[in-house]
Design an enzyme around this catalytic site. Structure first.
Site, PDB file in Angstrom:
ATOM      1  N   PRO A  87      23.787 -75.129 -64.534  1.00  0.00           N
ATOM      2  CA  PRO A  87      23.015 -74.700 -63.355  1.00  0.00           C
ATOM      3  C   PRO A  87      23.584 -75.257 -62.043  1.00  0.00           C
ATOM      4  O   PRO A  87      23.199 -74.802 -60.974  1.00  0.00           O
ATOM      5  CB  PRO A  87      21.614 -75.263 -63.610  1.00  0.00           C
ATOM      6  N   GLU A 114      20.435 -82.451 -71.496  1.00  0.00           N
ATOM      7  CA  GLU A 114      20.397 -82.757 -70.062  1.00  0.00           C
ATOM      8  C   GLU A 114      21.721 -82.459 -69.369  1.00  0.00           C
ATOM      9  O   GLU A 114      21.841 -82.616 -68.171  1.00  0.00           O
ATOM     10  CB  GLU A 114      19.983 -84.209 -69.840  1.00  0.00           C
ATOM     11  N   ARG A 152      33.581 -56.083 -67.993  1.00  0.00           N
ATOM     12  CA  ARG A 152      33.511 -54.787 -67.321  1.00  0.00           C
ATOM     13  C   ARG A 152      34.686 -54.555 -66.376  1.00  0.00           C
ATOM     14  O   ARG A 152      34.971 -53.419 -66.004  1.00  0.00           O
ATOM     15  CB  ARG A 152      32.180 -54.645 -66.569  1.00  0.00           C
ATOM     16  N   ASP A 167      28.287 -48.040 -59.153  1.00  0.00           N
ATOM     17  CA  ASP A 167      27.193 -48.929 -59.530  1.00  0.00           C
ATOM     18  C   ASP A 167      26.736 -49.764 -58.339  1.00  0.00           C
ATOM     19  O   ASP A 167      27.430 -49.877 -57.346  1.00  0.00           O
ATOM     20  CB  ASP A 167      27.625 -49.921 -60.622  1.00  0.00           C
TER      21      ASP A 167
HETATM   22 CL1  6GU Z   1      24.997 -71.602 -66.723  1.00  0.00          CL
HETATM   23  N1  6GU Z   1      22.970 -72.917 -67.766  1.00  0.00           N
HETATM   24  C1  6GU Z   1      21.688 -73.264 -67.826  1.00  0.00           C
HETATM   25  N2  6GU Z   1      21.281 -74.116 -68.743  1.00  0.00           N
HETATM   26  N3  6GU Z   1      20.766 -72.821 -66.964  1.00  0.00           N
HETATM   27  C2  6GU Z   1      21.193 -71.963 -66.044  1.00  0.00           C
HETATM   28  C3  6GU Z   1      22.515 -71.547 -65.929  1.00  0.00           C
HETATM   29  C4  6GU Z   1      23.398 -72.062 -66.829  1.00  0.00           C
HETATM   30  N4  6GU Z   1      22.616 -70.694 -64.903  1.00  0.00           N
HETATM   31  C5  6GU Z   1      21.400 -70.596 -64.408  1.00  0.00           C
HETATM   32  N5  6GU Z   1      20.532 -71.357 -65.086  1.00  0.00           N
END
Ligand code: 6GU
Length: 238
Positions: A87, A114, A152, A167
Site C-alpha cells: 500500500p 504487517e 493488456r 476504452d
Molecule cells: Cl499492493 N497491497 C495491500 N495489502 N493493500 C493494498 C495494495 C497492495 N494496494 C492497495 N491496497
C-alpha cells in the site's frame, strides 16, 4: 510476457486471470503466470517466513531471506524486475502499466501481515506498487490486478474489438456513454445523434460527453501533469 508471482497463497492463481481476454492469452501462450509458494523458500523445518518486528509492536513482518531466495532462484540467470506490491507503493495507472509491459518478464511479490522487512524494499525491489488508497489483507488481489492491467499492453492480447483504444483512459478521459437497442427503454430514449448515422457528429458528441463526464466525476484527470497516458493501441516493438 511472463509473470512469476511469489505468494503465501499460490493456490489462488490464476483465478480470474484464466477467464476472458487474459484467459485466451494464457491459453495461447502469449502470457504466462507462474505462482510460487514463498514458504518453499523458508530456511527452517517450520517453514517460517515471518517474525516479530524489531522495536516491538503488533503483527508480524515478512523475513528478508525467503523473499531474496525466492526472487533470485526464480530469476536464475534471466533479468526480470522485481515488483513489490504494498500500500506504500507508486499508484498503479495506465502509464506505469505500459512501462512494466516493456519487460519480457516480471517477478511480482505479494505480501501479507504487517509488511516486508525494509531491506526487501531497499535492496531487492525494482518497483513498489499500490493499486489504490485502501488496505487489502494481502497483495494477491493486487497482483492479479497488476497482471491484468499490464498484460493488456502486450501485443496480441487484445483482439481487434478491444484494441481500438476507445476504452476509458485510452486518451486519459473517462469513457462516453454507450447505448444499444432498444432505442427507447422505460421512457428513456437514446440520444438522437447516435441514431443519425452522421459519423462526424457522433464522434464530436462522444468527445464532448467524455470530456464532460471527466470534468464532473474526475476533474483531476484533466490536470496537464496527468495527461500522459499512452494509448492502448500504441504500436510497440516485439
Ligand atoms: Cl499492493 N497491497 C495491500 N495489502 N493493500 C493494498 C495494495 C497492495 N494496494 C492497495 N491496497
Amino acid at each position: 510476457m511472463r509473470f512469476d508471482v511469489v505468494t503465501l497463497f499460490p493456490e489462488v492463481f490464476p483465478g480470474p486471470l484464466a477467464a476472458g481476454v487474459l484467459g485466451r492469452a494464457i491459453a495461447g501462450g502469449l502470457i504466462r503466470v507462474e505462482a510460487h509458494d514463498l514458504r518453499a523458500f523458508a530456511g527452517d523445518k517450520h517453514r517460517q517466513v515471518d517474525d516479530i518486528p524489531y522495536g516491538g509492536g503488533p503483527g508480524m513482518v515478512l523475513k528478508p531471506e525467503p523473499i531474496f531466495k525466492a526472487v533470485r532462484q526464480i530469476r536464475g540467470t534471466a533479468t526480470a524486475p522485481c515488483v513489490l506490491l504494498t500500500p506504500q507503493g507508486r499508484a498503479l495507472d495506465q502509464q506505469l502499466a505500459a512501462e512494466l509491459a516493456d519487460q519480457p518478464r516480471l517477478v511480482v511479490v505479494a505480501g501479507r501481515y504487517e509488511g516486508f522487512d525494509e531491506r526487501v524494499r531497499t535492496s531487492l525491489a525494482d518497483y513498489e506498487v499500490s493499486i489504490g488508497d485502501y488496505i487489502l489483507s494481502g497483495g494477491e488481489l493486487a497482483a492479479m490486478v497488476l497482471i491484468e492491467v499490464v498484460a493488456r499492453y502486450v501485443p496480441g492480447v487484445l483482439g481487434d474489438e478491444d484494441s481500438a483504444g476507445s476504452d476509458s483512459f485510452s486518451d486519459g478521459l473517462l469513457e462516453h456513454p454507450q447505448y444499444t437497442r432498444p432505442a427507447e427503454f422505460e421512457g428513456q430514449r437514446v440520444p438522437d445523434v447516435l441514431l443519425s448515422g452522421n459519423h462526424e457528429l457522433i464522434r464530436r458528441w462522444r468527445a464532448e460527453a467524455a470530456l464532460e463526464r471527466t470534468r464532473s466525476r474526475r476533474p483531476e484527470l484533466l490536470q496537464p501533469s496527468r495527461r500522459t497516458t499512452p494509448p492502448l493501441s500504441q504500436p510497440k516493438e516485439s
